[in-house]
Design a protein around this motif. Structure first.
Motif, PDB file in Angstrom:
ATOM      1  N   GLY A 163     139.587 114.244 -14.261  1.00  0.00           N
ATOM      2  CA  GLY A 163     138.709 114.976 -13.356  1.00  0.00           C
ATOM      3  C   GLY A 163     138.807 114.442 -11.943  1.00  0.00           C
ATOM      4  O   GLY A 163     138.762 115.206 -10.967  1.00  0.00           O
ATOM      5  N   MET A 164     138.914 113.120 -11.807  1.00  0.00           N
ATOM      6  CA  MET A 164     139.075 112.525 -10.482  1.00  0.00           C
ATOM      7  C   MET A 164     140.380 112.974  -9.839  1.00  0.00           C
ATOM      8  O   MET A 164     140.428 113.297  -8.646  1.00  0.00           O
ATOM      9  N   ILE A 165     141.457 113.006 -10.630  1.00  0.00           N
ATOM     10  CA  ILE A 165     142.747 113.443 -10.120  1.00  0.00           C
ATOM     11  C   ILE A 165     142.669 114.894  -9.644  1.00  0.00           C
ATOM     12  O   ILE A 165     143.147 115.242  -8.551  1.00  0.00           O
ATOM     13  N   ALA A 166     142.064 115.757 -10.459  1.00  0.00           N
ATOM     14  CA  ALA A 166     141.936 117.164 -10.085  1.00  0.00           C
ATOM     15  C   ALA A 166     141.074 117.324  -8.838  1.00  0.00           C
ATOM     16  O   ALA A 166     141.367 118.147  -7.963  1.00  0.00           O
ATOM     17  N   GLN A 167     140.020 116.535  -8.736  1.00  0.00           N
ATOM     18  CA  GLN A 167     139.147 116.601  -7.565  1.00  0.00           C
ATOM     19  C   GLN A 167     139.896 116.210  -6.295  1.00  0.00           C
ATOM     20  O   GLN A 167     139.698 116.810  -5.236  1.00  0.00           O
ATOM     21  N   LEU A 180     149.718 115.598 -19.812  1.00  0.00           N
ATOM     22  CA  LEU A 180     150.466 116.579 -19.029  1.00  0.00           C
ATOM     23  C   LEU A 180     149.550 117.343 -18.086  1.00  0.00           C
ATOM     24  O   LEU A 180     149.913 117.616 -16.932  1.00  0.00           O
ATOM     25  N   ARG A 181     148.362 117.678 -18.540  1.00  0.00           N
ATOM     26  CA  ARG A 181     147.403 118.342 -17.653  1.00  0.00           C
ATOM     27  C   ARG A 181     147.072 117.436 -16.465  1.00  0.00           C
ATOM     28  O   ARG A 181     147.014 117.876 -15.314  1.00  0.00           O
ATOM     29  N   GLU A 182     146.858 116.167 -16.764  1.00  0.00           N
ATOM     30  CA  GLU A 182     146.493 115.200 -15.725  1.00  0.00           C
ATOM     31  C   GLU A 182     147.593 115.063 -14.676  1.00  0.00           C
ATOM     32  O   GLU A 182     147.331 115.110 -13.462  1.00  0.00           O
ATOM     33  N   LEU A 206     151.338 123.988 -17.211  1.00  0.00           N
ATOM     34  CA  LEU A 206     151.059 122.636 -17.696  1.00  0.00           C
ATOM     35  C   LEU A 206     149.592 122.257 -17.524  1.00  0.00           C
ATOM     36  O   LEU A 206     149.077 121.410 -18.260  1.00  0.00           O
ATOM     37  N   LEU A 207     148.909 122.891 -16.568  1.00  0.00           N
ATOM     38  CA  LEU A 207     147.469 122.635 -16.422  1.00  0.00           C
ATOM     39  C   LEU A 207     146.683 123.071 -17.651  1.00  0.00           C
ATOM     40  O   LEU A 207     145.552 122.609 -17.860  1.00  0.00           O
ATOM     41  N   GLU A 208     147.255 123.937 -18.454  1.00  0.00           N
ATOM     42  CA  GLU A 208     146.590 124.418 -19.669  1.00  0.00           C
ATOM     43  C   GLU A 208     147.223 123.841 -20.935  1.00  0.00           C
ATOM     44  O   GLU A 208     146.892 124.269 -22.037  1.00  0.00           O
ATOM     45  N   HIS A 209     148.123 122.882 -20.775  1.00  0.00           N
ATOM     46  CA  HIS A 209     148.842 122.347 -21.938  1.00  0.00           C
ATOM     47  C   HIS A 209     147.887 121.589 -22.858  1.00  0.00           C
ATOM     48  O   HIS A 209     146.890 121.010 -22.419  1.00  0.00           O
ATOM     49  N   ALA A 220     150.370 116.266  -9.498  1.00  0.00           N
ATOM     50  CA  ALA A 220     151.551 116.809  -8.827  1.00  0.00           C
ATOM     51  C   ALA A 220     151.175 117.927  -7.862  1.00  0.00           C
ATOM     52  O   ALA A 220     151.767 118.047  -6.778  1.00  0.00           O
ATOM     53  N   PHE A 221     150.201 118.738  -8.213  1.00  0.00           N
ATOM     54  CA  PHE A 221     149.787 119.828  -7.339  1.00  0.00           C
ATOM     55  C   PHE A 221     149.244 119.320  -6.000  1.00  0.00           C
ATOM     56  O   PHE A 221     149.226 120.060  -5.016  1.00  0.00           O
TER      57      PHE A 221
END
Length: 719
Positions: free
Chosen positions: A117-121, A85-87, A77-80, A92-93
């Motif tokens: 980007g903030m969420i991933a960070q 969905l990526r966000e 889903l990170l590549e969806h 979720a991770f």
């Protein structure tokens, strides 16, 4: 219920908000079931394009299934192709153990920036606590080939969140490299200020701080972080120190920027409230400790952030203003999420400089609250949180209008961050030492239905507090309007003189607020312009917005207004766009709308609030205190104090015809035989119930109880 049954229940939930609340049940069911079947069901739901609401819930439920197959789905889903969905997969991770094949997807999102980007960070920051080397190498590797200055700065900032020698070495290299862009170097310097204070770092930062550019300003703050310890509380200080925050405003003592950008009524409230709290003339127990100091935090530049610290760290009582620093021009609250790390550092610096802060009062579901709540946990400062159904009320309104559906929720959420903000309100309400609620006609019902909070369960943790206004400002304004001295109304008169002579005998319909879609300014202009009879009865005065340098939101509202009335010739049609004005000026203009301006505007004007939602309404109270008949939304706070048909009219502001009808009714009432009597009734009601001193007195009691409870908890934990 099992995963399958809970998914069915969620798909059948009555409304978007009900569906969001069902997500918790889905998470519980999935964590209980586990296994490949639950993962398969959730994976299918996550990619269902017809129900994006359930798709998001399924992604978060996957995060609670501790099985490698759930990780496999989340990595995919990170590549969806769907951004939402990526966000949500990145979010979720953050609740799972590090998954090394997800690092590339997460760092790619950091490079792309924005809210995602903030969420991933945040997830990378959480993973760095247990796998710092892997996360650091991923962030360093991502920098190879990335030339965009902003993207490089985001990766550097991410490195600054990772402990260990690898990121420290890279940060020192980038900070010293004159070939790097300003943003990346500034991110490196700020991160070094948060790290260990060894000789090499101090020497580097000291050298950079000697300059006279923006980087030097960041370096001076970093040097302070490295070398100045937290300030102790002054031993003679007996009163409380309260900090309050609204990040998305340029708050000054004169309230000169109110109405521009995101500088709304909250900025006015915090200034007046802080002054009233330290004045100590509220309705408090005279034997109890008072509020000795108030710190009001808002945004600004690095130089202002450094200049404010002597006042912040002063042991003298009073109301101090502190700056959370950013590089570059101000941006809107919706765009500020990527500044989470900078906000956290700025807030931490201020609260450490202040010595002991007894209570931190937070409002809004924004990046300021997100960052400040993190700092409060670090520094063990109890939090008071004002709970409002935002974004819940907007979600409900859009759901009812059909503009927000299950089929487009994810796409809309990608821009509005409804899911994240609703969850933030939920978490803040649960974690706060005390919550403050605005009065509403059906408060218990609305809190349960909109926010999912049962305020009857622990009533000692909740207080209903009405907002207040500074009545001395209103009294001065009314006196000035009655005296009709042209010197007090020069700016308003100049604006009124742009009206055609044939329209200068008409009263004013006034609206004050930000040029933002939630405030409904464009809706108001269309309602007025499209009703020929109303247009001939009054001129429309809009006070708010930066007309010279509009933000994206302001530009959008101006474009919509221009479709109703050509902006270049607006005054010829009776529309006056005044831009933002200082709060004292606005108060005089409201009084002028009631009493008129000789030869320029007739008396018996009205005030109109066309907001999509209004939790309480500072400008409405100011208008009523002046004696203006008001038109207000029929939901939320205004319904608790606007006496429909007497002091104003409550209407569905989303319906242009009803809004126009409300304005016509208000004009009839204001100019009718009971207009003066009802005006005094409104003014007396506000004066007796909504003075800022009354609000300060109530909140001082809340702060005192929170401080005392925190002291008991600390003593018990230390024993």
């Amino acid at each position: 219920m099992g995963t399958h049954t809970t998914l069915d229940t969620m798909r059948q939930a009555d409304g978007i908000l009900a569906g969001i609340r069902c997500a918790d049940d889905l998470t519980i069911a999935a964590s209980r079931d586990g296994g490949n079947r639950a993962v398969r069901l959730l994976a299918q739901a996550a990619v269902d394009p017809g129900d994006q609401l359930t798709a998001i819930a399924a992604v978060h439920a996957l995060a609670q299934v501790f099985d490698d197959s759930a990780d496999d789905v989340l990595v995919t889903l990170l590549e969806h192709e769907s951004g939402f969905l990526r966000e949500h997969a990145a979010w979720a991770f953050g609740t799972r153990l590090p998954r090394f094949d997800a690092l590339a997807g997460l760092t790619s999102m950091v490079v792309a920036g924005g809210f995602s980007g903030m969420i991933a960070q945040r997830t990378l920051e959480q993973w760095a606590a247990s796998a710092p080397e892997h996360v650091a190498l991923a962030a360093e590797g991502a920098m190879l080939g990335v030339a965009d200055p902003a993207a490089r700065a985001r990766l550097v900032e991410t490195l600054g969140l990772i402990p260990g020698r690898i990121p420290q070495r890279t940060l020192r290299r980038i900070a010293a490299d004159s070939a790097e862009g300003l943003d990346a170097r500034a991110a490196a310097v700020a991160a070094l200020g948060d790290g260990p204070a060894n000789d090499a770092v101090i020497a580097l930062v000291t050298d950079l701080a000697r300059g006279d550019d923006d980087l030097a300003g960041v370096a001076r703050l970093a040097l302070l972080d490295l070398t100045v310890p937290a300030y102790p509380r002054a031993p003679w200080s007996q009163g409380q120190t309260v900090a309050q925050l609204f990040l998305h405003a340029d708050i000054d003592r004169e309230l000169s920027q109110v109405g521009s950008g995101d500088n709304g009524g909250i900025a006015t409230l915090l200034v007046r409230l802080g002054d009233a709290l330290v004045a100590g003339d509220g309705e408090t127990d005279l034997l109890a400790p008072t509020v000795d100091r108030v710190l009001t935090l808002s945004r600004g530049g690095p130089d202002a952030a450094l200049a404010c610290l002597p006042e912040v760290s002063s042991t003298l009582s009073g109301h101090a203003f502190a700056t959370v620093p950013f590089l570059g021009a101000p941006i809107s609250s919706a765009e500020s999420w990527p500044r989470r790390v900078a906000v956290q550092r700025g807030i931490r610096r201020i609260l450490r400089a202040a010595g002991t802060v007894d209570v931190l009062h937070l409002r809004m579901a924004d990046v300021g609250t997100l960052a400040a709540s993190t700092v409060a946990r670090e520094l063990e400062i109890p939090v008071v949180f004002t709970v409002a159904p935002d974004p819940h009320s907007v979600i409900t309104a859009m759901d009812a209008a059909g503009t927000l559906t299950r089929a487009n929720f994810g796409t809309v959420d990608e821009a509005e961050h409804f899911w994240f903000r609703a969850r933030l309100v939920q978490r803040m309400a649960a974690d706060a030492a005390h919550t403050v609620l605005f009065p509403r006609p059906e408060l218990e019902r609305d809190m349960r239905a909109l926010v999912g909070i049962d305020i009857t369960e622990h009533p000692e943790r909740h207080s209903v507090v009405a907002e207040g206004i500074d009545l001395t400002v209103i009294d001065r304004s009314v006196a000035a309007a009655i005296a009709a001295d042209p010197a007090d109304f020069a700016d308003l008169d100049a604006l009124l003189q742009t009206l055609p002579p044939a329209r200068r005998h008409l009263p004013l319909a006034v609206s004050v607020g930000r040029l933002h879609r939630v405030k409904g300014m464009a809706t108001l202009v269309h309602a007025w312009a499209d009703d020929a009879a109303l247009r001939e009865r009054c001129n429309l005065l809009i006070v708010g917005g930066d007309l010279a340098n509009p933000t994206l939101d302001e530009r959008g509202q101006l474009d919509l207004i221009g479709r109703a009335v050509p902006l270049a010739t607006a005054a010829e049609h009776g529309l006056l766009l005044a831009g933002h004005r200082a709060n004292d000026s606005v108060a005089r203009w409201l009084a002028a709308a009631r009493y008129g301006r000789p030869g320029l505007a007739a008396p018996s004007g009205v005030y109109v609030c066309a907001s999509m939602k209004e939790e309480f309404g500072i400008a409405l109270l100011e208008a009523m205190a002046t004696g203006l008949t008001v038109v207000a939304p029929d939901a939320g706070g205004p319904a608790t104090y606007v006496e429909d048909g007497t002091t104003g009219f409550l209407v569905n502001t989303a319906d242009a015809a009803r809004l126009a009808g409300g304005i016509s009714d208000a004009l009839d009432l204001a100019g009718g035989p009971f207009g003066a009597e009802f005006a005094e009734r409104a003014a007396d009601m506000v004066a007796g119930t909504f003075a800022i001193q009354a609000m300060a007195g109530t909140l001082a009691g809340v702060y005192r109880s929170v401080t005392e409870a925190h002291a008991i908890d600390w003593a018990l934990s230390a024993s």
